[in-house]
Design an enzyme around this catalytic site. Structure first.
Site, PDB file in Angstrom:
ATOM      1  N   THR A 154      -7.289   0.339   7.417  1.00  0.00           N
ATOM      2  CA  THR A 154      -8.582  -0.145   6.893  1.00  0.00           C
ATOM      3  C   THR A 154      -8.602  -1.677   6.918  1.00  0.00           C
ATOM      4  OG1 THR A 154      -8.362   1.723   5.365  1.00  0.00           O
ATOM      5  CG2 THR A 154     -10.299   0.319   5.102  1.00  0.00           C
ATOM      6  N   GLU A 191       2.099  -7.362  -0.494  1.00  0.00           N
ATOM      7  CA  GLU A 191       0.721  -7.059  -0.908  1.00  0.00           C
ATOM      8  C   GLU A 191       0.523  -7.438  -2.375  1.00  0.00           C
ATOM      9  OE1 GLU A 191      -0.046  -3.363   2.212  1.00  0.00           O
ATOM     10  OE2 GLU A 191       0.634  -2.907   0.201  1.00  0.00           O
ATOM     11  N   LYS A 224      -0.141   2.018  -3.617  1.00  0.00           N
ATOM     12  CA  LYS A 224      -0.132   1.439  -2.278  1.00  0.00           C
ATOM     13  C   LYS A 224       1.288   1.538  -1.716  1.00  0.00           C
ATOM     14  CE  LYS A 224      -1.920  -2.510  -1.628  1.00  0.00           C
ATOM     15  NZ  LYS A 224      -2.256  -1.970  -0.310  1.00  0.00           N
TER      16      LYS A 224
HETATM   17  C1  5RP Z   1       0.296  -0.416   3.205  1.00  0.00           C
HETATM   18  C2  5RP Z   1      -0.782  -0.067   2.253  1.00  0.00           C
HETATM   19  C3  5RP Z   1      -2.109   0.320   2.851  1.00  0.00           C
HETATM   20  O1  5RP Z   1      -3.085  -0.525   2.337  1.00  0.00           O
HETATM   21  C4  5RP Z   1      -2.429   1.744   2.498  1.00  0.00           C
HETATM   22  O2  5RP Z   1      -1.374   2.565   2.930  1.00  0.00           O
HETATM   23  C5  5RP Z   1      -3.739   2.193   3.129  1.00  0.00           C
HETATM   24  O3  5RP Z   1      -3.601   2.314   4.524  1.00  0.00           O
HETATM   25  P1  5RP Z   1      -4.792   2.860   5.418  1.00  0.00           P
HETATM   26  O4  5RP Z   1      -5.895   1.848   5.334  1.00  0.00           O
HETATM   27  O5  5RP Z   1      -4.212   2.972   6.807  1.00  0.00           O
HETATM   28  O6  5RP Z   1      -5.212   4.199   4.873  1.00  0.00           O
HETATM   29  O7  5RP Z   1      -0.634  -0.083   1.069  1.00  0.00           O
HETATM   30  O8  5RP Z   1       1.490  -0.744   2.532  1.00  0.00           O
END
Ligand code: 5RP
Length: 232
Positions: free
Chosen positions: A47, A121, A112
């Site tokens: 995303t 993050e 996350k």
């Molecule tokens: C990575 C994360 C991502 O933001 C989370 O996994 C969402 O990923 P996606 O947008 O592919 O669903 O925390 O460490």
């Protein structure tokens, strides 16, 4: 002088992107927030990548001068490929950050770290006055831990000690995250291991309890971070 960086420039996005249309809508919403001169913390995952694509398009079309502070190697490479200038957190404080999530509950608490980038993050989110969490409808849960484990980044030598201490928090299961494309466990960008910890119940103090274990670098629990959700 510029590199001929064909390895990075021809790099495709790693996995196929699910719910692409929904993600496109939230990606465009994030791109519309960008102002010329902004320093933007850029989260990881598909995303965030789609939002970065939409921002790169605006940079090109409107000759915007923004800087991105990426949360992972994957997003750093995507910035390089898309021509989005990258800045360091040592030098710059983000004006705002956007990121994805694996789970979001009704109190806007998050899990996350499916991508293993939760340490950086969390650092970016804590460094930013404002964070937008971009999410499609599949991310909303009634209970944190419903679909995803809580990832815990662990200093390798502390693995056994941390596993034992995590057991005190009554998890359903603890699993060492294994790599794909490499034998053995995943090694994070910080040289650590990840334990995926499944909970049937996540009390409010769980994030603090996990973080207080010696050898834990960070967890993927984000409880009460005051984030704003951007969805479609
Ligand atoms: C990575 C994360 C991502 O933001 C989370 O996994 C969402 O990923 P996606 O947008 O592919 O669903 O925390 O460490």
């Amino acid at each position: 002088m510029k590199w001929n960086k064909s390895i990075i420039d021809t790099l495709p996005w790693g996995k196929s992107i699910t719910r692409k249309e929904e993600k496109e809508v939230v990606a465009n919403k994030i791109a519309s927030i960008v102002n010329d001169g902004d320093i933007v913390g850029v989260g990881s995952g598909s995303t965030s990548y789609m939002a970065l694509l939409a921002i790169a398009k605006r940079i090109k079309e409107e000759n915007l001068h923004i800087k991105a502070i990426p949360t992972s190697l994957e997003i750093t490479m995507a910035c390089s490929r898309l021509g989005v200038p990258v800045a360091s957190l040592m030098e710059y404080k983000p004006d705002w950050t956007f990121d994805g999530a694996d789970e979001i509950d009704s109190h806007l608490s998050l899990i996350k770290g499916r991508g293993g980038a939760m340490f950086k993050e969390k650092l970016l989110i804590n460094s930013s006055p404002q964070t937008y969490i971009i999410a499609d409808s599949s991310k909303i849960v009634t209970r944190l831990g419903e679909k995803f484990p809580v990832p815990v980044e662990v200093f390798p030598q502390a693995l056994t000690y941390v596993g034992q201490a995590l057991n005190e928090l009554s998890p359903r299961e603890i699993k060492l995250r294994m790599a794909e494309g490499k034998d053995g466990p995943i090694v994070t960008e910080n040289g650590n291991l990840i334990l995926d910890v499944w909970f049937d119940n996540i009390p409010h103090d769980t994030e603090t309890a996990i973080k207080s274990i010696t050898g834990v670098i960070e967890s993927g629990l984000f409880i009460g971070y005051g984030v704003e959700i951007v969805n479609n």
